[in-house]
Design a protein around this motif. Structure first.
Motif, PDB file in Angstrom:
ATOM      1  N   GLY A  10     -70.928 -38.333  68.460  1.00 55.08           N
ATOM      2  CA  GLY A  10     -72.053 -38.853  69.938  1.00 55.08           C
ATOM      3  C   GLY A  10     -73.192 -37.997  70.037  1.00 55.08           C
ATOM      4  N   THR A  14     -75.972 -34.730  75.376  1.00 50.84           N
ATOM      5  CA  THR A  14     -74.986 -33.923  75.585  1.00 50.84           C
ATOM      6  C   THR A  14     -74.648 -33.259  74.091  1.00 50.84           C
ATOM      7  OG1 THR A  14     -74.114 -34.747  77.428  1.00 50.84           O
ATOM      8  CG2 THR A  14     -72.844 -33.141  76.106  1.00 50.84           C
ATOM      9  N   ASP A  33     -72.719 -41.200  65.103  1.00 44.69           N
ATOM     10  CA  ASP A  33     -72.972 -41.981  66.318  1.00 44.69           C
ATOM     11  C   ASP A  33     -72.650 -43.263  65.778  1.00 44.69           C
ATOM     12  OD1 ASP A  33     -74.525 -41.280  69.320  1.00 44.69           O
ATOM     13  OD2 ASP A  33     -74.171 -43.416  68.472  1.00 44.69           O
ATOM     14  N   ASN A  34     -72.302 -44.322  66.822  1.00 39.15           N
ATOM     15  CA  ASN A  34     -72.318 -45.670  66.450  1.00 39.15           C
ATOM     16  C   ASN A  34     -73.236 -46.511  66.565  1.00 39.15           C
ATOM     17  OD1 ASN A  34     -70.163 -47.558  65.709  1.00 39.15           O
ATOM     18  ND2 ASN A  34     -70.376 -48.453  67.691  1.00 39.15           N
ATOM     19  N   GLN A  41     -77.101 -42.877  76.028  1.00 38.60           N
ATOM     20  CA  GLN A  41     -77.721 -43.857  77.236  1.00 38.60           C
ATOM     21  C   GLN A  41     -78.986 -43.666  77.545  1.00 38.60           C
ATOM     22  OE1 GLN A  41     -74.910 -43.404  80.947  1.00 38.60           O
ATOM     23  NE2 GLN A  41     -73.658 -42.376  79.484  1.00 38.60           N
ATOM     24  N   TYR A  46     -82.166 -46.758  79.156  1.00 40.12           N
ATOM     25  CA  TYR A  46     -83.352 -46.382  80.074  1.00 40.12           C
ATOM     26  C   TYR A  46     -84.563 -45.643  79.494  1.00 40.12           C
ATOM     27  CZ  TYR A  46     -80.920 -42.039  81.348  1.00 40.12           C
ATOM     28  OH  TYR A  46     -79.934 -41.023  81.551  1.00 40.12           O
ATOM     29  N   ASP A  53     -84.444 -34.971  87.119  1.00 42.51           N
ATOM     30  CA  ASP A  53     -83.328 -33.808  87.512  1.00 42.51           C
ATOM     31  C   ASP A  53     -82.880 -33.033  86.212  1.00 42.51           C
ATOM     32  OD1 ASP A  53     -81.731 -35.843  86.538  1.00 42.51           O
ATOM     33  OD2 ASP A  53     -80.511 -35.586  88.157  1.00 42.51           O
ATOM     34  N   GLY A 115     -68.741 -38.557  73.407  1.00 39.99           N
ATOM     35  CA  GLY A 115     -68.851 -39.793  73.400  1.00 39.99           C
ATOM     36  C   GLY A 115     -69.246 -40.817  74.684  1.00 39.99           C
ATOM     37  N   GLY A 116     -69.780 -39.858  75.605  1.00 38.37           N
ATOM     38  CA  GLY A 116     -70.346 -40.493  76.671  1.00 38.37           C
ATOM     39  C   GLY A 116     -69.298 -41.726  77.500  1.00 38.37           C
ATOM     40  N   ASP A 284     -70.367 -37.066  79.818  1.00 40.81           N
ATOM     41  CA  ASP A 284     -69.717 -38.081  80.377  1.00 40.81           C
ATOM     42  C   ASP A 284     -68.247 -38.516  79.962  1.00 40.81           C
ATOM     43  OD1 ASP A 284     -71.959 -38.343  81.822  1.00 40.81           O
ATOM     44  OD2 ASP A 284     -72.239 -40.637  81.551  1.00 40.81           O
ATOM     45  N   ILE A 295     -76.807 -35.145  83.162  1.00 38.95           N
ATOM     46  CA  ILE A 295     -77.092 -34.526  82.049  1.00 38.95           C
ATOM     47  C   ILE A 295     -77.045 -33.091  81.805  1.00 38.95           C
ATOM     48  CG2 ILE A 295     -79.008 -34.367  80.470  1.00 38.95           C
ATOM     49  CD1 ILE A 295     -80.014 -37.201  81.139  1.00 38.95           C
TER      50      ILE A 295
HETATM   51  C1  LIG Z   1     -79.651 -46.050  84.166  1.00 42.77           C
HETATM   52  C2  LIG Z   1     -79.386 -44.590  84.131  1.00 42.77           C
HETATM   53  C3  LIG Z   1     -79.970 -43.738  84.741  1.00 42.77           C
HETATM   54  C4  LIG Z   1     -79.538 -42.578  84.650  1.00 42.77           C
HETATM   55  N1  LIG Z   1     -80.319 -41.487  85.458  1.00 42.77           N
HETATM   56  C5  LIG Z   1     -80.025 -40.186  85.146  1.00 42.77           C
HETATM   57  C6  LIG Z   1     -80.674 -39.055  85.682  1.00 42.77           C
HETATM   58  O1  LIG Z   1     -81.845 -39.465  86.333  1.00 42.77           O
HETATM   59  N2  LIG Z   1     -80.195 -37.882  85.644  1.00 42.77           N
HETATM   60  C7  LIG Z   1     -79.028 -37.479  84.789  1.00 42.77           C
HETATM   61  O2  LIG Z   1     -78.533 -36.443  84.785  1.00 42.77           O
HETATM   62  N3  LIG Z   1     -78.358 -38.697  84.365  1.00 42.77           N
HETATM   63  C8  LIG Z   1     -78.764 -39.929  84.319  1.00 42.77           C
HETATM   64  N4  LIG Z   1     -77.828 -41.040  83.832  1.00 42.77           N
HETATM   65  C9  LIG Z   1     -76.659 -40.232  83.231  1.00 42.77           C
HETATM   66  C10 LIG Z   1     -76.895 -39.880  81.759  1.00 42.77           C
HETATM   67  O3  LIG Z   1     -77.488 -40.873  80.950  1.00 42.77           O
HETATM   68  C11 LIG Z   1     -75.748 -39.535  81.365  1.00 42.77           C
HETATM   69  O4  LIG Z   1     -74.672 -38.622  82.024  1.00 42.77           O
HETATM   70  C12 LIG Z   1     -75.727 -39.101  80.179  1.00 42.77           C
HETATM   71  O5  LIG Z   1     -76.435 -39.910  78.911  1.00 42.77           O
HETATM   72  C13 LIG Z   1     -74.352 -38.584  79.279  1.00 42.77           C
HETATM   73  O6  LIG Z   1     -74.522 -37.944  77.989  1.00 42.77           O
HETATM   74  P1  LIG Z   1     -73.523 -37.987  76.960  1.00 42.77           P
HETATM   75  O7  LIG Z   1     -74.156 -37.222  75.832  1.00 42.77           O
HETATM   76  O8  LIG Z   1     -72.387 -37.444  77.431  1.00 42.77           O
HETATM   77  O9  LIG Z   1     -72.961 -39.791  76.612  1.00 42.77           O
HETATM   78  P2  LIG Z   1     -74.104 -40.847  76.216  1.00 42.77           P
HETATM   79  O10 LIG Z   1     -75.510 -40.643  76.478  1.00 42.77           O
HETATM   80  O11 LIG Z   1     -73.144 -42.018  76.629  1.00 42.77           O
HETATM   81  O12 LIG Z   1     -74.041 -40.728  74.432  1.00 42.77           O
HETATM   82  C14 LIG Z   1     -72.910 -40.970  74.000  1.00 42.77           C
HETATM   83  C15 LIG Z   1     -72.986 -41.471  72.584  1.00 42.77           C
HETATM   84  O13 LIG Z   1     -71.598 -41.264  71.761  1.00 42.77           O
HETATM   85  C16 LIG Z   1     -71.687 -42.464  70.936  1.00 42.77           C
HETATM   86  N5  LIG Z   1     -70.326 -42.851  70.626  1.00 42.77           N
HETATM   87  C17 LIG Z   1     -69.237 -42.831  71.618  1.00 42.77           C
HETATM   88  N6  LIG Z   1     -68.134 -43.160  71.042  1.00 42.77           N
HETATM   89  C18 LIG Z   1     -68.289 -43.078  69.647  1.00 42.77           C
HETATM   90  C19 LIG Z   1     -67.535 -43.195  68.420  1.00 42.77           C
HETATM   91  N7  LIG Z   1     -66.298 -43.426  68.733  1.00 42.77           N
HETATM   92  N8  LIG Z   1     -67.952 -42.989  67.282  1.00 42.77           N
HETATM   93  C20 LIG Z   1     -69.513 -42.846  67.475  1.00 42.77           C
HETATM   94  N9  LIG Z   1     -70.223 -42.525  68.305  1.00 42.77           N
HETATM   95  C21 LIG Z   1     -69.639 -42.804  69.478  1.00 42.77           C
HETATM   96  C22 LIG Z   1     -72.364 -43.424  71.864  1.00 42.77           C
HETATM   97  O14 LIG Z   1     -72.913 -44.412  70.866  1.00 42.77           O
HETATM   98  C23 LIG Z   1     -73.613 -42.615  72.466  1.00 42.77           C
HETATM   99  O15 LIG Z   1     -74.660 -42.773  71.707  1.00 42.77           O
HETATM  100  C24 LIG Z   1     -78.326 -42.270  84.020  1.00 42.77           C
HETATM  101  C25 LIG Z   1     -77.433 -43.028  83.478  1.00 42.77           C
HETATM  102  C26 LIG Z   1     -78.105 -44.464  83.577  1.00 42.77           C
HETATM  103  C27 LIG Z   1     -77.111 -45.599  82.947  1.00 42.77           C
END
Ligand SMILES: Cc1cc2nc3c(=O)[nH]c(=O)nc-3n(C[C@H](O)[C@H](O)[C@H](O)COP(=O)(O)OP(=O)(O)OC[C@H]3O[C@@H](n4cnc5c(N)ncnc54)[C@H](O)[C@@H]3O)c2cc1C
Length: 338
Positions: A10, A14, A33-34, A41, A46, A53, A115-116, A284, A295
């Motif tokens: 991912g 994060t 990453d896929n 996200q 977005y 924040d 992997g969110g 996530d 985040i």
């Molecule tokens: C509209 C919107 C607005 C937001 N606004 C805010 C904000 O203002 N402040 C804030 O703190 N948070 C905000 N968030 C939440 C924030 O975007 C998430 O908490 C954050 O993106 C989580 O990060 P992450 O790296 O854990 O996961 P993600 O951003 O979901 O990234 C995970 C990545 O892992 C990859 N992946 C997953 N499974 C696999 C697999 N099996 N093989 C290969 N790749 C894989 C996915 O393709 C993806 O690219 C918002 C979310 C949305 C939808």
């Protein structure tokens, strides 16, 4: 086989920050990453929206945050592997072997799952026969638009991707845009533009229509669409494109023997390790009492997971706690030591 200390699954915010934290303490990592780019996200859902924040950054867009995170890990030359999903996991002595859908193999001391909400995958056509043409004349995303030049392209969908590609390809291809409703969910300016192009005969718009069948030998040559009133139309076509948005799927990670609770992975909050030794989960996708899907929480989790990875990569060394302001080793790794 790619051999590295840690594989991060991912490239969302994060995963990217965790790569930084690993680099600071002298561990190597690679990221899978896929999607076709970094940012998770933030970039997929977005990119233009402001986030308010992130500590010490009063305002930045999803894209700006991603670009800054990428800039921050630049000194560590982290290798990224896009457009592939992790599939198989095997324990080989005290290391983990992972295979991806892109036929890449990794031999690592530990894994950080960032992997969110799962890997983003396109929502597909409901017709079974579409699978046969996927990747040669039926696509859910566009990698090389030049293949459509002077061809007939039938685009299905009513959101921004369908509208934007219909407008763009109408310059070089014969375009049919087919949508199952009368109203569109994409930007109003794009809807107006599509209607103008239709009036000028530069594309053919079919509303209240759905795909009925696709046929052809190796490649598609005909698509049938059905109007809500039952009328069926045949469209000669070279390519079919479907833009119905993305769905999130955890995929094979679910079968790795991890403790899963409501599609999230349970971890301990000391180092974000899962029930499997050497496999960590952050962002996530992880769950623990009080988890905030923000985040900033993912950044904290990534910092602790990186330190948790250390003992697996360098079992004979002790990790010393150091500040980046004063650590010569960290500054050397960052390439900033004077
Ligand atoms: C509209 C919107 C607005 C937001 N606004 C805010 C904000 O203002 N402040 C804030 O703190 N948070 C905000 N968030 C939440 C924030 O975007 C998430 O908490 C954050 O993106 C989580 O990060 P992450 O790296 O854990 O996961 P993600 O951003 O979901 O990234 C995970 C990545 O892992 C990859 N992946 C997953 N499974 C696999 C697999 N099996 N093989 C290969 N790749 C894989 C996915 O393709 C993806 O690219 C918002 C979310 C949305 C939808």
């Amino acid at each position: 086989m790619n051999k590295t200390d840690v594989l991060i699954i991912g490239a969302g915010p994060t995963g990217l920050f965790c790569a930084h934290q690993l680099g600071i303490i002298g561990l190597s990592c690679e990221i899978v990453d896929n999607l076709d780019k970094a940012g998770g996200q933030c970039i997929e859902l977005y990119p233009d929206k402001p986030i308010y924040d992130i500590p010490a950054i009063p305002e930045c867009t999803g894209e700006e945050l991603t670009n800054n995170l990428l800039k921050q890990i630049k000194p560590f030359n982290v290798k990224t592997h896009f457009n592939q999903r992790v599939e198989e996991l095997k324990k080989v002595r005290n290391r983990w072997h992972i295979k991806t859908s892109g036929k890449q193999e990794f031999d690592v001391a530990s894994i950080v799952i960032a992997g969110g909400v799962g890997s983003f995958e396109p929502r597909k056509f409901p017709l079974k026969e579409c699978e046969k043409f996927e990747g040669n004349s039926l696509f859910y995303s566009i990698k090389d638009k030049s293949i459509f030049k002077d061809k007939t392209v039938s685009i299905f969908g009513g959101g921004d991707s369908a509208l934007d590609w219909a407008i763009e390809l109408s310059n070089t291809s014969k375009v049919n845009l087919i949508h199952r409703r009368d109203g569109f969910s994409g930007a109003e300016s794009s809807v107006q533009k599509v209607k103008e192009l239709n009036d000028q005969g530069k594309l053919n718009l079919y509303t209240n229509c759905q795909i009925a069948s696709v046929s052809g030998d190796k490649n598609i040559d005909l698509v049938k669409i059905k109007h809500d009133d039952g009328d069926v139309k045949e469209l000669k076509t070279d390519y079919v494109l479907g833009f119905f948005g993305l769905i999130m799927q955890l995929g094979p990670i679910l079968d790795w023997g991890l403790n899963i609770d409501k599609k999230t992975i349970t971890v301990n909050t000391e180092n974000f390790e899962t029930n499997l030794n050497g496999i960590f989960a952050i962002g996530d996708i992880c769950s623990y009492p009080g988890k905030l899907k923000l985040i900033l929480s993912g950044f904290h989790e990534g910092a602790l997971a990186a330190r948790g990875c250390f003992k697996y990569a360098k079992p004979d060394e002790k990790l010393r706690f150091e500040f980046t302001t004063t650590s010569k080793a960290a500054q050397e790794r960052l390439g900033v030591k004077k």
